[in-house]
Design a protein around this motif. Structure first.
Motif, PDB file in Angstrom:
ATOM      1  N   TRP A   1       0.852  -1.184   0.000  1.00  0.00           N
ATOM      2  CA  TRP A   1       0.000   0.000   0.000  1.00  0.00           C
ATOM      3  C   TRP A   1       0.889   1.236   0.000  1.00  0.00           C
ATOM      4  O   TRP A   1       1.687   1.426  -0.912  1.00  0.00           O
ATOM      5  CB  TRP A   1      -0.988  -0.029   1.172  1.00  0.00           C
TER       6      TRP A   1
ATOM      7  N   ARG B   1       0.385  -0.422   9.647  1.00  0.00           N
ATOM      8  CA  ARG B   1      -1.046  -0.423   9.359  1.00  0.00           C
ATOM      9  C   ARG B   1      -1.868  -0.283  10.638  1.00  0.00           C
ATOM     10  O   ARG B   1      -2.844   0.485  10.686  1.00  0.00           O
ATOM     11  CB  ARG B   1      -1.447  -1.712   8.634  1.00  0.00           C
TER      12      ARG B   1
ATOM     13  N   ALA C   1      -6.815   1.781   5.636  1.00  0.00           N
ATOM     14  CA  ALA C   1      -5.899   0.869   4.946  1.00  0.00           C
ATOM     15  C   ALA C   1      -6.647  -0.377   4.481  1.00  0.00           C
ATOM     16  O   ALA C   1      -7.572  -0.843   5.146  1.00  0.00           O
ATOM     17  CB  ALA C   1      -4.767   0.463   5.881  1.00  0.00           C
TER      18      ALA C   1
END
Length: 330
Positions: free
Chosen positions: A268, A282, A314
């Motif tokens: 990500w 995260r 996320a």
């Protein structure tokens, strides 16, 4: 810019470049947001190559009619272990981050944001923008700097002539011009515009590997035909770069740097060194998103009031650890 994929892969990037000749990397299309999303063309990272120097992410977008696409509308989102480099050809984007920076960026200007241990920012094209066109780039921070202080810099470049070409250097030094923005490994980033029917030769630092992302073209890059949105990779040891245009003018973005001799994991908007770090990054982000009682308010910095709670959660983490990417064949 955020990586907007709903199921981003975890990428373990091996250190160092393979010894290869020039190769051309084709882009893949990635929608940036919802049903009226602007589509970006991504050339880094990909299976055949994850890094060029410390450059680890390259999105190319536009020219995009924001009246039909909605333009760039990326709410607050986090980054770790990297620097974001925003460069526009056309249009305007408003940047706001958890360091307190508020900056409008225009063509010929560079925004560079250093995440350090963690930062968050938002990016929205302005209401005055009708056409948006540019690149969004990331560089991976080396081990010694990846937990450095957060930072933000804005610099207005000055064009220089190199034969028939016009050069704007936004990171590092190239073709007689330099940018003062802070970097943590040797890097170069420059826009080069070449008139139609021209040839121009540049000197390269042989200790750098380079990439040439074509925006307008096609362009002959060291004799290789490269279409718009594709990126050519040039290994260590090259001392010259030759660009040649045909019936239309060409514009390219040159990226380069010394190889990042470290293994990194990208998932990500996070860069870490192993799976466990990504899990922690995260969790810290989601705790702030949900304003959990045990949230570390300093993990990504305080959210600006102007965001009004508009932040990106996320994606879910993968259930398995992915294997490291293979180096391209020699």
């Amino acid at each position: 810019m955020s990586n907007s994929e709903l199921d981003p892969q975890e990428i373990t990037c091996p250190p160092g470049p393979p010894e290869v000749d020039v190769e051309v990397l084709e882009p893949r299309l990635v929608p940036l947001g919802g049903p009226r999303a602007m589509t970006v063309r991504r050339t880094l990272p990909q299976r055949s190559r994850s890094l060029i120097g410390a450059w680890c992410f390259a999105d190319h977008y536009g020219p995009d009619d924001v009246r039909s696409s909605g333009g760039m509308a990326v709410p607050g989102h986090p980054h770790t272990g990297l620097q974001t480099v925003t460069w526009l050809f056309t249009g305007e984007v408003d940047h706001r981050d958890t360091l307190g920076s508020v900056q409008r960026i225009r063509a010929g200007e560079v925004n560079l944001m250093t995440s350090g241990r963690g930062i968050a920012h938002s990016e929205y094209s302005t209401s005055e923008t009708t056409t948006l066109h540019g690149v969004q780039l990331w560089t991976a921070l080396p081990e010694a700097a990846r937990f450095a202080d957060r930072g933000f810099e804005h610099y207005v470049t000055e064009p220089v002539q190199h034969g028939p070409a016009t050069v704007r250097t936004f990171v590092g030094s190239f073709a007689g011009s330099s940018s003062p923005v802070t970097t943590y490994s040797p890097l170069v980033g420059a826009e080069i515009t070449v008139p139609a029917g021209s040839e121009v030769r540049f000197e390269l630092d042989p200790s750098y590997e380079h990439g040439v992302l074509v925006d307008l073209g096609p362009v002959q890059v060291d004799g290789f035909h490269v279409e718009p949105a594709a990126l050519s990779y040039h290994p260590l040891g090259r001392t010259t770069l030759v660009l040649r245009t045909g019936d239309v003018a060409g514009r390219v973005v040159l990226l380069g740097g010394t190889p990042l001799d470290e293994e990194i994991v990208m998932w990500w908007n996070f860069i870490g060194r192993d799976h466990e770090e990504i899990v922690r990054f995260r969790a810290e982000w989601m705790a702030q998103v949900h304003a959990a009682a045990d949230a570390d308010d300093d993990a990504y910095g305080p959210f600006p009031e102007a965001w009004g709670g508009a932040v990106l959660p996320a994606p879910e983490l993968p259930h398995t650890r992915l294997m490291p990417r293979k180096r391209p064949p020699v």
